[in-house]
Design a protein around this motif. Structure first.
Motif, PDB file in Angstrom:
ATOM      1  N   LYS A 122       0.841  -1.206   0.000  1.00 26.28           N
ATOM      2  CA  LYS A 122       0.000   0.000   0.000  1.00 26.28           C
ATOM      3  C   LYS A 122       0.885   1.268   0.000  1.00 26.28           C
ATOM      4  CE  LYS A 122      -1.632   1.204   3.920  1.00 26.28           C
ATOM      5  NZ  LYS A 122      -2.227   0.907   5.230  1.00 26.28           N
ATOM      6  N   THR A 123       1.926   1.252   0.839  1.00 26.77           N
ATOM      7  CA  THR A 123       2.832   2.400   0.894  1.00 26.77           C
ATOM      8  C   THR A 123       3.543   2.585  -0.444  1.00 26.77           C
ATOM      9  OG1 THR A 123       3.169   1.893   3.214  1.00 26.77           O
ATOM     10  CG2 THR A 123       4.751   3.399   2.213  1.00 26.77           C
ATOM     11  N   ALA A 124       3.916   1.479  -1.079  1.00 25.03           N
ATOM     12  CA  ALA A 124       4.597   1.566  -2.369  1.00 25.03           C
ATOM     13  C   ALA A 124       3.682   2.193  -3.422  1.00 25.03           C
ATOM     14  CB  ALA A 124       5.060   0.176  -2.814  1.00 25.03           C
ATOM     15  N   VAL A 125       2.380   1.881  -3.347  1.00 28.75           N
ATOM     16  CA  VAL A 125       1.425   2.507  -4.280  1.00 28.75           C
ATOM     17  C   VAL A 125       1.397   4.017  -4.025  1.00 28.75           C
ATOM     18  CG1 VAL A 125      -1.013   2.689  -4.959  1.00 28.75           C
ATOM     19  CG2 VAL A 125       0.002   0.434  -4.566  1.00 28.75           C
ATOM     20  N   ARG A 126       1.419   4.401  -2.739  1.00 36.42           N
ATOM     21  CA  ARG A 126       1.390   5.843  -2.429  1.00 36.42           C
ATOM     22  C   ARG A 126       2.625   6.539  -2.987  1.00 36.42           C
ATOM     23  NH1 ARG A 126       0.203   5.879   2.885  1.00 36.42           N
ATOM     24  NH2 ARG A 126       2.302   6.227   3.621  1.00 36.42           N
ATOM     25  N   HIS A 127       3.792   5.908  -2.835  1.00 32.85           N
ATOM     26  CA  HIS A 127       5.025   6.513  -3.374  1.00 32.85           C
ATOM     27  C   HIS A 127       4.961   6.594  -4.889  1.00 32.85           C
ATOM     28  CE1 HIS A 127       7.342   5.398   0.533  1.00 32.85           C
ATOM     29  NE2 HIS A 127       6.769   6.580   0.598  1.00 32.85           N
ATOM     30  N   ALA A 128       4.410   5.567  -5.511  1.00 34.26           N
ATOM     31  CA  ALA A 128       4.314   5.578  -6.978  1.00 34.26           C
ATOM     32  C   ALA A 128       3.419   6.731  -7.442  1.00 34.26           C
ATOM     33  CB  ALA A 128       3.777   4.236  -7.482  1.00 34.26           C
ATOM     34  N   VAL A 129       2.315   6.953  -6.713  1.00 35.69           N
ATOM     35  CA  VAL A 129       1.414   8.062  -7.076  1.00 35.69           C
ATOM     36  C   VAL A 129       2.149   9.396  -6.898  1.00 35.69           C
ATOM     37  CG1 VAL A 129      -0.702   9.309  -6.436  1.00 35.69           C
ATOM     38  CG2 VAL A 129      -0.705   6.806  -6.533  1.00 35.69           C
ATOM     39  N   ALA A 130       2.900   9.502  -5.777  1.00 32.87           N
ATOM     40  CA  ALA A 130       3.632  10.753  -5.515  1.00 32.87           C
ATOM     41  C   ALA A 130       4.705  10.992  -6.575  1.00 32.87           C
ATOM     42  CB  ALA A 130       4.257  10.695  -4.126  1.00 32.87           C
ATOM     43  N   GLY A 131       5.188   9.902  -7.179  1.00 33.52           N
ATOM     44  CA  GLY A 131       6.259  10.029  -8.176  1.00 33.52           C
ATOM     45  C   GLY A 131       5.751  10.337  -9.575  1.00 33.52           C
ATOM     46  N   LEU A 132       4.453  10.381  -9.762  1.00 33.25           N
ATOM     47  CA  LEU A 132       3.924  10.705 -11.099  1.00 33.25           C
ATOM     48  C   LEU A 132       4.197  12.179 -11.396  1.00 33.25           C
ATOM     49  CD1 LEU A 132       0.466   8.882 -10.824  1.00 33.25           C
ATOM     50  CD2 LEU A 132       2.428   8.168 -12.196  1.00 33.25           C
ATOM     51  N   THR A 133       4.365  12.506 -12.655  1.00 34.60           N
ATOM     52  CA  THR A 133       4.782  13.861 -13.026  1.00 34.60           C
ATOM     53  C   THR A 133       3.922  14.941 -12.372  1.00 34.60           C
ATOM     54  OG1 THR A 133       4.890  12.733 -15.134  1.00 34.60           O
ATOM     55  CG2 THR A 133       5.716  14.989 -15.084  1.00 34.60           C
ATOM     56  N   ASP A 134       2.601  14.804 -12.486  1.00 34.38           N
ATOM     57  CA  ASP A 134       1.779  15.857 -11.875  1.00 34.38           C
ATOM     58  C   ASP A 134       1.098  15.388 -10.589  1.00 34.38           C
ATOM     59  OD1 ASP A 134       0.183  14.121 -13.122  1.00 34.38           O
ATOM     60  OD2 ASP A 134      -0.642  15.525 -14.599  1.00 34.38           O
ATOM     61  N   ARG A 135       1.551  14.275 -10.040  1.00 37.91           N
ATOM     62  CA  ARG A 135       1.100  13.755  -8.724  1.00 37.91           C
ATOM     63  C   ARG A 135      -0.380  13.395  -8.665  1.00 37.91           C
ATOM     64  NH1 ARG A 135       4.631  15.010  -4.019  1.00 37.91           N
ATOM     65  NH2 ARG A 135       6.639  15.267  -4.982  1.00 37.91           N
ATOM     66  N   VAL A 136      -1.078  13.501  -9.760  1.00 39.08           N
ATOM     67  CA  VAL A 136      -2.487  13.079  -9.811  1.00 39.08           C
ATOM     68  C   VAL A 136      -2.584  12.029 -10.908  1.00 39.08           C
ATOM     69  CG1 VAL A 136      -4.878  13.785 -10.187  1.00 39.08           C
ATOM     70  CG2 VAL A 136      -3.245  15.389  -9.177  1.00 39.08           C
ATOM     71  N   PRO A 137      -3.017  10.791 -10.559  1.00 38.26           N
ATOM     72  CA  PRO A 137      -3.031   9.759 -11.599  1.00 38.26           C
ATOM     73  C   PRO A 137      -4.031  10.066 -12.713  1.00 38.26           C
ATOM     74  CG  PRO A 137      -3.717   8.881  -9.443  1.00 38.26           C
ATOM     75  CD  PRO A 137      -3.484  10.336  -9.265  1.00 38.26           C
ATOM     76  N   ARG A 138      -3.541  10.094 -13.963  1.00 33.38           N
ATOM     77  CA  ARG A 138      -4.462  10.165 -15.098  1.00 33.38           C
ATOM     78  C   ARG A 138      -4.989   8.760 -15.325  1.00 33.38           C
ATOM     79  NH1 ARG A 138      -3.265  14.970 -17.752  1.00 33.38           N
ATOM     80  NH2 ARG A 138      -1.394  15.927 -16.907  1.00 33.38           N
ATOM     81  N   ALA A 139      -5.953   8.618 -16.248  1.00 30.84           N
ATOM     82  CA  ALA A 139      -6.607   7.312 -16.436  1.00 30.84           C
ATOM     83  C   ALA A 139      -5.582   6.223 -16.746  1.00 30.84           C
ATOM     84  CB  ALA A 139      -7.645   7.415 -17.538  1.00 30.84           C
ATOM     85  N   LYS A 140      -4.584   6.536 -17.592  1.00 21.89           N
ATOM     86  CA  LYS A 140      -3.584   5.532 -17.980  1.00 21.89           C
ATOM     87  C   LYS A 140      -2.717   5.148 -16.767  1.00 21.89           C
ATOM     88  CE  LYS A 140      -0.749   3.260 -20.828  1.00 21.89           C
ATOM     89  NZ  LYS A 140      -0.708   1.921 -20.272  1.00 21.89           N
ATOM     90  N   ASP A 141      -2.299   6.161 -15.995  1.00 20.75           N
ATOM     91  CA  ASP A 141      -1.494   5.878 -14.795  1.00 20.75           C
ATOM     92  C   ASP A 141      -2.283   5.001 -13.823  1.00 20.75           C
ATOM     93  OD1 ASP A 141       0.495   7.634 -15.710  1.00 20.75           O
ATOM     94  OD2 ASP A 141      -0.534   9.356 -14.811  1.00 20.75           O
ATOM     95  N   ALA A 142      -3.547   5.371 -13.605  1.00 19.55           N
ATOM     96  CA  ALA A 142      -4.377   4.627 -12.643  1.00 19.55           C
ATOM     97  C   ALA A 142      -4.535   3.179 -13.101  1.00 19.55           C
ATOM     98  CB  ALA A 142      -5.742   5.293 -12.499  1.00 19.55           C
ATOM     99  N   ALA A 143      -4.752   2.989 -14.412  1.00 16.69           N
ATOM    100  CA  ALA A 143      -4.919   1.622 -14.921  1.00 16.69           C
ATOM    101  C   ALA A 143      -3.624   0.825 -14.746  1.00 16.69           C
ATOM    102  CB  ALA A 143      -5.334   1.664 -16.391  1.00 16.69           C
ATOM    103  N   ASP A 144      -2.480   1.453 -15.071  1.00 21.00           N
ATOM    104  CA  ASP A 144      -1.198   0.742 -14.951  1.00 21.00           C
ATOM    105  C   ASP A 144      -0.883   0.421 -13.484  1.00 21.00           C
ATOM    106  OD1 ASP A 144      -0.959   0.914 -17.668  1.00 21.00           O
ATOM    107  OD2 ASP A 144       0.525   2.532 -17.661  1.00 21.00           O
TER     108      ASP A 144
END
Ligand code: KG4
Ligand code: ZN
Length: 361
Positions: free
Chosen positions: A214-236
């Motif tokens: 769960k924490t790793a998912v949070r870090h991955a979200v924080a590491g996205l370019t604009d920190r908000v998952p777009r549909a493609k990021d969320a799906a991946d």
């Protein structure tokens, strides 16, 4: 035998009628999705109030759809825990009121026992078997020897698997309820894009851990370019998360199957139950582990994996067959481990009188 079941331990208000021939005569489930959606999760106080508001009508509908009169019932089974205590109290006290006014016996059912025995209702599975219980509050591997006789081989040392799904859904902006949303999003995603951990994989034993994932998912979200998952990021991310969960469940289950097979060479059966067992991808992963080790796998249909009252009515019916009933002051319990359900001392021998005065089958 005919039993009315009542389930109110979380956010489903449910009533059902089942009989001893494994027929589900009615199964009414009201999910309180709209009440909780704005908060992104279940709010206990709102859940209790919604149970109070809807339960009588749901029971009435279940009895009418089953074409059953209260006088026909062999007993009333109500969830007495574990769960959100306010909701459990609403269902249990309603069950007690029906029992008192009809003179029929009450069975105070452990919600986990409902999940544990559900494959006996849907598939007629015989004892003994190994149970993989995957729900919003639990993640356990349990030897099921008989009604009330459970031995835990492993459990989660932190979060439940359903909780990990729900929190991941929230972080990905997929909304509530989380599990089905993650499964849907994962279908469109690339499971190899994010390198997430597989906690406890390869380690001996049958315990689980999901908080690091769960924490790793949070870090991955924080590491996205604009920190908000777009549909493609969320799906991946959903696909990467679900695959990691699949790897963990497959690894831990394989260990449990090995341990179990050493003790029960002739009962190579695994039952998967609980809300997360509705997930098609995870069912396939676990089925593959079973196939590789010559175990058969059973899982109730998805609508009987998530919370429902048919499984509570069935667990009540199984207990009634042994004359196991409960007094009208049976307590509601927030916490109630499965292996504390029925100590051998409370067990009456098979063949004793049941509450209808008939011989138990
Ligand atoms: O057994 P259940 O209905 O309630 C409890 O006893 O906790 O399980 C609810 C959990 C929730 O966390 C929900 O997100 C999860 O089951 N769930 C799923 C799916 N459907 C429900 N998780 C993954 N994939 C699904 N399709
Ligand atoms: Zn449940």
């Amino acid at each position: 035998m005919i039993v009315l079941g009542i389930e109110t331990s979380c956010d489903e208000t449910a009533a059902a009628v089942v009989n001893g021939s494994r027929e589900i005569l009615s199964n009414v489930v009201l999910s309180q999705l709209d009440e909780h959606r704005a908060y992104g999760g279940v709010v206990p106080e709102i859940a209790s109030r919604a149970h109070v508001q809807h339960l009588d009508g749901i029971i009435d509908r279940a009895m009418r759809e089953a074409d059953t009169r209260y006088a026909d019932l062999s007993g009333i089974a109500a969830t007495a825990g574990p769960g959100l205590i306010g909701g459990v109290m609403v269902g249990l006290v309603t069950g007690k009121a029906i029992a008192a006014s009809t003179g029929r016996p009450l069975v105070a059912v452990n919600h986990l026992e409902g999940h544990a025995l559900s494959a006996r209702l849907t598939d007629g599975i015989e004892f003994p078997y190994l149970l993989l219980l995957l729900s919003g509050g639990h993640c356990q591997l349990v030897e099921v020897a008989d009604v009330g006789t459970y031995r835990r081989l492993g459990t989660t040392i932190d979060d439940a698997v359903g909780e990990a799904f729900d929190k991941t859904a929230k972080m990905l902006g997929l909304g509530y309820p989380g599990g089905p949303a993650v499964e849907r999003a994962a279908r469109e995603g690339d499971p190899a894009r994010f390198d997430l951990p597989r906690p406890l994989r390869g380690r001996p034993g049958c315990d689980f851990s999901f908080s690091g994932l769960k924490t790793a998912v949070r870090h991955a979200v924080a590491g996205l370019t604009d920190r908000v998952p777009r549909a493609k990021d969320a799906a991946d991310l959903a696909a990467s998360f679900q695959t990691a969960v699949g790897d963990v469940l497959a690894d831990r289950t394989a260990n449990a199957l090995k341990t179990y097979a050493e003790r029960h060479a002739h009962a190579r059966r695994l039952v998967v139950a609980g809300g997360v067992a509705a997930n098609g991808y995870l069912r396939e992963r676990i089925e593959a582990v079973c196939a590789a080790t010559d175990f058969s796998m059973s899982a109730p249909p998805p609508e009987l994996c998530t919370d429902n009252a048919a499984m509570i009515a069935w667990a009540g019916l199984e207990r009634l067959r042994f004359g196991l009933t409960d007094p009208l002051d049976a307590p509601a319990r927030a916490r109630w481990p499965l292996d504390e359900v029925c100590p051998p001392a409370c067990r009456r021998p098979a063949g004793s009188m049941n509450t209808d005065g008939e011989d138990s089958p």
